[in-house]
Design a protein around this motif. Sequence first.
Motif, PDB file in Angstrom:
ATOM      1  N   HIS A   1      22.001  25.848 -37.644  1.00 41.65           N
ATOM      2  CA  HIS A   1      22.447  27.525 -36.264  1.00 41.65           C
ATOM      3  C   HIS A   1      22.849  26.843 -35.502  1.00 41.65           C
ATOM      4  O   HIS A   1      22.635  26.538 -34.415  1.00 41.65           O
TER       5      HIS A   1
ATOM      6  N   GLY B   1      23.569  36.781 -31.218  1.00 42.60           N
ATOM      7  CA  GLY B   1      22.551  37.657 -30.890  1.00 42.60           C
ATOM      8  C   GLY B   1      21.349  37.538 -32.354  1.00 42.60           C
ATOM      9  O   GLY B   1      20.141  38.386 -32.394  1.00 42.60           O
ATOM     10  N   LYS B   2      21.072  36.588 -32.219  1.00 48.78           N
ATOM     11  CA  LYS B   2      19.864  36.267 -33.233  1.00 48.78           C
ATOM     12  C   LYS B   2      18.981  35.705 -33.192  1.00 48.78           C
ATOM     13  O   LYS B   2      17.588  35.772 -33.818  1.00 48.78           O
ATOM     14  N   THR B   3      18.107  34.803 -32.320  1.00 49.98           N
ATOM     15  CA  THR B   3      17.763  34.153 -32.264  1.00 49.98           C
ATOM     16  C   THR B   3      16.596  34.206 -31.419  1.00 49.98           C
ATOM     17  O   THR B   3      15.448  33.676 -31.300  1.00 49.98           O
ATOM     18  N   ARG B   4      16.056  35.981 -31.206  1.00 48.46           N
ATOM     19  CA  ARG B   4      15.315  36.491 -30.846  1.00 48.46           C
ATOM     20  C   ARG B   4      14.459  37.420 -32.236  1.00 48.46           C
ATOM     21  O   ARG B   4      13.269  37.831 -31.388  1.00 48.46           O
ATOM     22  N   SER B   5      15.308  37.631 -33.192  1.00 52.34           N
ATOM     23  CA  SER B   5      14.256  38.211 -34.496  1.00 52.34           C
ATOM     24  C   SER B   5      13.218  37.188 -34.189  1.00 52.34           C
ATOM     25  O   SER B   5      13.374  35.851 -34.114  1.00 52.34           O
ATOM     26  N   GLU B   6      12.208  37.771 -35.229  1.00 52.88           N
ATOM     27  CA  GLU B   6      11.003  37.503 -35.609  1.00 52.88           C
ATOM     28  C   GLU B   6      11.543  35.940 -36.783  1.00 52.88           C
ATOM     29  O   GLU B   6      10.375  35.223 -36.947  1.00 52.88           O
ATOM     30  N   GLU B   7      12.038  36.180 -37.499  1.00 49.48           N
ATOM     31  CA  GLU B   7      12.939  35.377 -38.368  1.00 49.48           C
ATOM     32  C   GLU B   7      12.849  34.062 -38.139  1.00 49.48           C
ATOM     33  O   GLU B   7      12.395  32.966 -38.516  1.00 49.48           O
ATOM     34  N   PHE B   8      14.106  34.410 -37.203  1.00 48.01           N
ATOM     35  CA  PHE B   8      14.575  32.623 -36.692  1.00 48.01           C
ATOM     36  C   PHE B   8      13.428  32.497 -35.615  1.00 48.01           C
ATOM     37  O   PHE B   8      13.274  31.322 -35.497  1.00 48.01           O
TER      38      PHE B   8
ATOM     39  N   HIS C   1      13.740  29.364 -29.231  1.00 43.40           N
ATOM     40  CA  HIS C   1      14.473  30.510 -29.897  1.00 43.40           C
ATOM     41  C   HIS C   1      15.333  30.190 -28.881  1.00 43.40           C
ATOM     42  O   HIS C   1      16.625  30.638 -28.554  1.00 43.40           O
TER      43      HIS C   1
END
Length: 185
Positions: A15, A47-54, A61
């Motif tokens: 990532h 834009g994905k590093t703060r998602s629950e999955e990440f 993060h």
Amino acid sequence: MSCCNADGTQKMKLHVLPVSANSHGVLAIAKSLGLEDKGLEIVDAMGKTRSEEFIAMNPCHCCPTLEFGGDKGAIWESCACMRTMCQLFEGGEKYYPKDPIARGKIDLVCDWKNTAFYPAFYHIAYCLFGVPVDEEKAKEDFKKLCTEHFPILLDTFLKNNKFCYSDTPTIADLGVAPLLTLIKG
């Protein structure tokens, strides 16, 4: 070594944030070692590093993050990712030699980059990304770069060598060099 099992499970993913200097060295190692051809999936994490999955994978993060798949978890921080990739895959010793003293010097530069060199760039360069910075702190940090950090880089790590403690590029150089592009802006 392949980035996934023969049955395709536990695929390794890298990532990255393409604009991040910290992702550039890791991407260079992946490309040089031909890891995409070995099944490594490179994921744009913008834009994905703060998602629950990440955050479940990497609570800090940040990118780059090397996800191993299955229950093996992930690691983050550019030098840790580069070290691991070089140890896992054929050809990695070119960038992270097996000799303990050479490796120790490379680790020294990587640790210095993370603890001293990189922190000095925040107020100097992050305004390029729209991050609010303190102009006075930027001036102090730039002075520190010029009077403390650059002399260490030039007079110690690069003394009598083309690269940091080496005549060929290593993960130390791939950690430090991309940061210098931030000054150029």
